[in-house]
Structure formats: C-alpha cells, structure tokens
Design an enzyme around this catalytic site. Sequence first.
Site, PDB file in Angstrom:
ATOM      1  N   GLU A  21       0.835  -1.208   0.000  1.00 17.97           N
ATOM      2  CA  GLU A  21       0.000   0.000   0.000  1.00 17.97           C
ATOM      3  C   GLU A  21       0.869   1.258   0.000  1.00 17.97           C
ATOM      4  OE1 GLU A  21      -1.452   1.871   3.400  1.00 17.97           O
ATOM      5  OE2 GLU A  21      -1.049   0.178   4.727  1.00 17.97           O
ATOM      6  N   LYS A 155      -3.642  -1.485  14.220  1.00 21.82           N
ATOM      7  CA  LYS A 155      -2.903  -0.509  14.995  1.00 21.82           C
ATOM      8  C   LYS A 155      -3.424  -0.451  16.426  1.00 21.82           C
ATOM      9  CE  LYS A 155      -3.609   1.872  11.659  1.00 21.82           C
ATOM     10  NZ  LYS A 155      -3.758   2.176  10.282  1.00 21.82           N
TER      11      LYS A 155
HETATM   12  N1  PSU Z   1      -0.508   0.966   9.042  1.00 18.53           N
HETATM   13  C1  PSU Z   1       0.603   1.729   9.238  1.00 18.53           C
HETATM   14  N2  PSU Z   1       0.580   3.020   8.822  1.00 18.53           N
HETATM   15  C2  PSU Z   1      -0.512   3.545   8.163  1.00 18.53           C
HETATM   16  C3  PSU Z   1      -1.666   2.730   7.938  1.00 18.53           C
HETATM   17  C4  PSU Z   1      -1.596   1.456   8.409  1.00 18.53           C
HETATM   18  O1  PSU Z   1       1.592   1.248   9.790  1.00 18.53           O
HETATM   19  O2  PSU Z   1      -0.473   4.698   7.780  1.00 18.53           O
HETATM   20  C5  PSU Z   1      -2.855   3.253   7.158  1.00 18.53           C
HETATM   21  C6  PSU Z   1      -3.389   2.120   6.274  1.00 18.53           C
HETATM   22  O3  PSU Z   1      -3.364   2.582   4.944  1.00 18.53           O
HETATM   23  C7  PSU Z   1      -4.809   1.907   6.732  1.00 18.53           C
HETATM   24  C8  PSU Z   1      -5.160   3.293   7.185  1.00 18.53           C
HETATM   25  O4  PSU Z   1      -5.629   1.417   5.713  1.00 18.53           O
HETATM   26  O5  PSU Z   1      -3.976   3.706   7.888  1.00 18.53           O
HETATM   27  C9  PSU Z   1      -6.392   3.306   8.042  1.00 18.53           C
HETATM   28  O6  PSU Z   1      -6.844   4.606   8.130  1.00 18.53           O
HETATM   29  P1  PSU Z   1      -8.337   4.895   8.673  1.00 18.53           P
HETATM   30  O7  PSU Z   1      -8.275   4.504  10.124  1.00 18.53           O
HETATM   31  O8  PSU Z   1      -8.565   6.370   8.445  1.00 18.53           O
HETATM   32  O9  PSU Z   1      -9.260   4.027   7.871  1.00 18.53           O
END
Ligand code: PSU
Length: 298
Positions: A21, A155
């Site tokens: 990604e 996370k």
């Molecule tokens: N994991 C990481 N760093 C990130 C992300 C995940 O170590 O920046 C990103 C991924 O792209 C995930 C997104 O899909 O954060 C989720 O964001 P939100 O909670 O706004 O959906």
Amino acid sequence: MIISPEVRAALDTGRPVVALESTIIAHGLPRPRNAAVAAELEGLVRAGGAVPATVAVIDGTPRVGLGKEELDRVANDDGMRKLSVRDLAPAGALGASGATTVSATAYLAARAGIRVFATGGLGGVHRDWTATQDESADLGLLGRTRIAVVCAGVKSILDVPATLQRLETLGVTVLGYGTDEFPGFYLRSSGQPVDWTVGGPREAAAVLRTQDGLGVSAAVVVANPVPEAEQLDPALHDRVLAEGLAAAEREEVTGQAVTPYLLAYLTEHTAGASLEANLAAVRGNVRVGAEIARCLAG
Ligand code: PSU
Ligand code: MN
C-alpha cells in the site's frame, strides 16, 4: 487502472507478486525516511523472490506497480490525498492523486489478480466508536474481497477486541502466524487470542488455496507479530498512547486525520522508537508476504 508491465508479466506467467500500500508511505511515515522505506520494501519483496506491486492513484489513474518517479511522488508530493475505496471513483473522475489505504489497495490488487498483500497494520474500530462510529473502511472491504493481508494486527491505537469481533462478523479469516495471540502492531501481542495458527508460509498458502476451492470471497488476515527484540517497550507504548489519545481528543482531530495524527504522536513522543517498531513490523510482513506468494506460485 494501469498494471505495470513487470507486474502484468508476472501475473500472466504465474510468478509470485506481493501488493504494497502507499498510505503508509505518504501519510504514515515522516519524510524523508518514507521514500527510503518505499524503496526498501520493494527491495525486500524482490529479495524474497516476488515482484512488488505498490498501489497508488496518480493523476486519476489507479496504478498497480509504480515506477521510480511515481514512488517519489507518493513520498514527496504534498497533494497526495489519502484514498480509501470510496474515494477511488471521485479521484479517477476528477484526476486527483492519492495514496491508497488498505481498503483501496486490497480492492485494486484483487481486481488486478494479486492474491497476497503486505502492510503494517490494518485500520479498525476506534476506541470511542460508540460516540463517533469511527470504523476504518478497511474492515468492510476485507469482508468482501478475496486477498491475503499480511499485517502485524491492527494498529494499537484502536479498540482491538472490538475490531476482532467485527472481523468475525464480516467473515474475515484471521490466522496467527506462528502465534496463538493476535499481534499488537508495535507490540508482539495484543493480549487477544486467535482461533487459528499457521506455522509458516506453506500452511498459510494452503489456507488460501483451500479458500479458493471453497469459493469463499473474504480476506484472510495473516497476523504476523513484530520480532520480540524489535517491539516497542510495552510500558512506554501504553503511557504514550494514552497521552496521544487524550491529545487527539483535546485538539478535536476527527475522521481520516485520526490515524496519521496518532501515529505521528507516538513517533514524536517515543523519540522515534515507535517508528522503528512500526518499520520492523512492516519489513517482517513484507518478507512473509513474499514467502507466501512463492508457496502459492510454486
Ligand atoms: N498501518 C501503518 N501506517 C498507516 C496505515 C496502516 O503502519 O499509515 C494506514 C493504512 O493505509 C490503513 C489506514 O488502511 O492507515 C487506516 O486509516 P483509517 O483509520 O482512516 O481508515
Ligand atoms: Mn476512520
């Protein structure tokens, strides 16, 4: 959607491919480290005998497999938006550029015919969900997309038990990779159990093949913990995370900004230690992703 010639050729001849990604590059890591990490992750996939397919939207066109110039734009262009799956159509129609989250990456990669995707940690259900209804679009998309996502859990800024429950509701398979505990992203364990454990890439690949045979079209989360020596100190993690959550609330950070805010807060207030743990987790996942893709191809 443009699939790069290298990725196209690998897919056509059944060689292993691992999707990566771009949100982690554009919005998850500080500059200038992010550009180096983007290149390093692609290198790790290659060293593991697979072809990397980093996904992003450039000037409205979804791209699976980026060249050096595009990778550089993802890392350094201030105009790079954060695109979840619902943003793909407007970005395409309006010619916008953006990094893809897990949801948009999984969607585009699966559509390109890629079976394995490696990242850091999934999005999930946020801790204040009852008040905000903030749940990452990653989960819903994974409930309807057949792709393996190698990650270090979700996370730890999230509500992990609630996220696991949602994954169960959505029919997403969760495999502990060499562990019977769900990893905690920066930490080896979240303290939550998993129902299934695979011992290595062969077993993970066997699950994917079996899933194909059964026609189940949801994701398989391959939950691979960060190596113990490289995890963040759990006490430091808990303290700084609590502070970060309070700061986000005070500063009224909401929506798409929440995840990048908290990741940056942790990096700053652990003097970079959380960043190192994050990177160690991603590297491990990318290596495992390449191994699984190889087992699938061979
Ligand atoms: N994991 C990481 N760093 C990130 C992300 C995940 O170590 O920046 C990103 C991924 O792209 C995930 C997104 O899909 O954060 C989720 O964001 P939100 O909670 O706004 O959906
Ligand atoms: Mn959100």
